[in-house]
Design a protein around this motif. Structure first.
Motif, PDB file in Angstrom:
ATOM      1  N   LYS B 182       0.877  14.065  -1.040  1.00 27.20           N
ATOM      2  CA  LYS B 182       0.990  13.299   0.208  1.00 27.20           C
ATOM      3  C   LYS B 182      -0.235  13.498   1.086  1.00 27.20           C
ATOM      4  N   ARG B 183      -0.681  14.748   1.171  1.00 26.21           N
ATOM      5  CA  ARG B 183      -1.870  15.020   1.985  1.00 26.21           C
ATOM      6  C   ARG B 183      -3.101  14.324   1.419  1.00 26.21           C
ATOM      7  N   LEU B 184      -3.232  14.363   0.092  1.00 27.29           N
ATOM      8  CA  LEU B 184      -4.367  13.692  -0.548  1.00 27.29           C
ATOM      9  C   LEU B 184      -4.327  12.193  -0.287  1.00 27.29           C
ATOM     10  N   LYS B 185      -3.100  11.658  -0.306  1.00 32.44           N
ATOM     11  CA  LYS B 185      -2.937  10.227  -0.031  1.00 32.44           C
ATOM     12  C   LYS B 185      -3.411   9.886   1.373  1.00 32.44           C
ATOM     13  N   GLU B 186      -3.087  10.752   2.319  1.00 32.16           N
ATOM     14  CA  GLU B 186      -3.515  10.512   3.695  1.00 32.16           C
ATOM     15  C   GLU B 186      -5.035  10.562   3.832  1.00 32.16           C
ATOM     16  N   ARG B 187      -5.624  11.531   3.158  1.00 29.89           N
ATOM     17  CA  ARG B 187      -7.087  11.630   3.197  1.00 29.89           C
ATOM     18  C   ARG B 187      -7.728  10.385   2.581  1.00 29.89           C
ATOM     19  N   LEU B 188      -7.097   9.938   1.491  1.00 29.07           N
ATOM     20  CA  LEU B 188      -7.602   8.751   0.800  1.00 29.07           C
ATOM     21  C   LEU B 188      -7.500   7.519   1.703  1.00 29.07           C
ATOM     22  N   ASP B 189      -6.369   7.411   2.374  1.00 30.24           N
ATOM     23  CA  ASP B 189      -6.173   6.264   3.272  1.00 30.24           C
ATOM     24  C   ASP B 189      -7.194   6.262   4.406  1.00 30.24           C
ATOM     25  N   ARG B 194     -12.151   4.191   6.915  1.00 27.18           N
ATOM     26  CA  ARG B 194     -13.539   4.412   7.330  1.00 27.18           C
ATOM     27  C   ARG B 194     -14.465   3.373   6.717  1.00 27.18           C
ATOM     28  N   LEU B 195     -14.213   3.060   5.447  1.00 28.36           N
ATOM     29  CA  LEU B 195     -15.056   2.092   4.749  1.00 28.36           C
ATOM     30  C   LEU B 195     -14.599   0.656   4.984  1.00 28.36           C
ATOM     31  N   GLU B 196     -13.548   0.537   5.768  1.00 31.11           N
ATOM     32  CA  GLU B 196     -12.993  -0.775   6.100  1.00 31.11           C
ATOM     33  C   GLU B 196     -12.588  -1.581   4.881  1.00 31.11           C
ATOM     34  N   VAL B 197     -12.018  -0.876   3.928  1.00 31.65           N
ATOM     35  CA  VAL B 197     -11.403  -1.587   2.812  1.00 31.65           C
ATOM     36  C   VAL B 197      -9.910  -1.258   2.831  1.00 31.65           C
ATOM     37  N   SER B 198      -9.115  -2.232   2.474  1.00 32.13           N
ATOM     38  CA  SER B 198      -7.675  -1.974   2.475  1.00 32.13           C
ATOM     39  C   SER B 198      -7.255  -1.497   1.088  1.00 32.13           C
ATOM     40  N   CYS B 199      -6.846  -0.256   1.017  1.00 33.80           N
ATOM     41  CA  CYS B 199      -6.393   0.296  -0.255  1.00 33.80           C
ATOM     42  C   CYS B 199      -4.876   0.239  -0.294  1.00 33.80           C
ATOM     43  N   GLY B 200      -4.373  -0.333  -1.349  1.00 36.40           N
ATOM     44  CA  GLY B 200      -2.908  -0.360  -1.515  1.00 36.40           C
ATOM     45  C   GLY B 200      -2.449   1.005  -1.882  1.00 36.40           C
TER      46      GLY B 200
END
Lengths: 173, 200
Positions: B182-189, B194-200
């Protein structure tokens, strides 16, 4: 007194004992089958979807980048979209539960992998080997797809319980 | 007698040696003490039925269990992890193409990537409470553990070995868990944001 004796019931007695034992055994065996099957299915589902999900995540990210940069005509975007379209066909459940009429999982898997490689080539990045790709078992399984296609009992991932030998041979797609 | 074996579609042929019916021909044994004989009769046939039943029951439900484990646990969990790994691989490929000395960004992506790479199914798989409960019942009633599936047992032993080797020189390794994911997911999001891309 002898005339009251029901010979038929004595003959059936053995059967009655057998049947009651069988029923208890069956119920117990069913629990074991569910447990072992579940353990195997969890592993297999994770393995398959970890790989497919990887390609999906990769393609989605690049689609997002192209979209952000408004590069809608880029070949990379088309490849990413085609990869996502293929992945959308990949089942989240063992297709035996629904209708697996003409779903060819090994073929779809191959298409997904090669489409991923095409995308990578277009992007000019190296295709990442999946963690599990090095394991020989996956390749072996692929080389001998065991699609069971005999109408009545069609399964994509068929589990066969073998009294002898490992169950791994029976897990196939 | 032959008809008796036609239970549940099975032909019963594998019972040849263990079948109590096979004893019937010898003519000795039955009749000395009615109570003992009754108990023996009951036991023999009940046990034979039980043995056959347990095998049949297991075979009948294995596929059902597999499908349930696949669809309810394995596939969704695998997809979650796969999506994250794919996203991270995509980010890594992206920054490698447009690298403008964003070392800190690259380091963050690499760290997430490495941590994700170490996660195994067994680290994050939910417990199978029914399986644990049943194994416990076996242990209590017979003092023996339930046999694990060969393939899965092999995999588990391999992981134990890896852990052992991995802990050499590092003084113990703590396996990741679902909270770490979950924490990794948050960092990834937040990276994606930051890069202004929407990651699903």
């Amino acid at each position: 007194m002898a005339s009251d004796f029901d010979l038929e019931s004595l003959v059936n007695l053995e059967q009655t004992f057998y049947d009651s034992g069988y029923e208890d055994g069956f119920n117990h065996g069913r629990i074991h089958g569910l447990i072992e099957g579940r353990a195997l299915g969890r592993e297999k589902g994770f393995e398959m979807w970890e790989e497919v999900g990887f390609y999906e995540g990769f393609a989605k990210l690049w689609k997002a980048i192209y979209t952000r940069d408004r590069r809608f005509d880029d070949r990379g975007l088309h490849h990413a979209q085609q990869l996502l379209d293929l992945i959308a066909q990949f089942p989240m459940a063992n297709p035996s539960m629904s209708d697996a009429s003409d779903l060819d999982i090994p073929r779809l898997f191959r298409q997904i992998r090669s489409r991923y490689k095409v995308l990578c080539a277009t992007l000019g990045v190296r295709a990442t080997l999946r963690a599990g790709d090095s394991s020989p078992t996956r390749e072996v399984e692929e080389d001998r797809p065991r699609l069971v296609g005999d109408g009545a009992k069609r399964r994509v991932w068929e589990v066969q319980s073998g009294g002898q030998g490992s169950i791994s041979g029976g897990l196939s797609f | 007698m032959a008809g008796k074996f036609d239970l549940n579609g099975g032909d019963g042929s594998e019972m040849a040696d263990e079948s109590p019916w096979a004893d019937e021909g010898d003519g000795v044994g039955y009749g000395s003490n009615p109570d003992v004989e009754w108990a023996k009769l009951s036991n023999d046939f009940t046990n034979a039925g039980y043995r056959e039943g347990i095998t049949a029951g297991k075979e009948a439900s294995l596929q059902e269990g597999f499908d349930a484990g696949y669809a309810q646990t394995g596939a969704p969990l695998g997809r979650d992890i796969g999506l994250m790994r794919g996203t991270v691989a995509g980010l890594l490929s992206y920054v490698s193409l447009v690298s403008q000395g964003q070392d800190e960004l690259v380091a963050e992506i690499r760290d997430i990537s490495n941590q994700l790479a170490n996660i195994r199914f067994s680290d994050i798989a939910p417990r199978d409470m029914e399986a644990e409960q049943h194994a416990l019942e076996h242990l209590e009633s017979t003092g023996e553990a339930v046999d694990e599936n060969e393939e899965l047992e092999g995999k588990r032993r391999m992981e134990e070995l890896e852990d052992m080797l991995g802990s050499l020189g590092r003084g113990g390794v703590k396996r990741a868990g679902i909270e770490d994911v979950k924490r990794l997911k948050e960092r990834l999001d937040s990276l994606c944001a930051r890069l202004e891309v929407s990651c699903g």
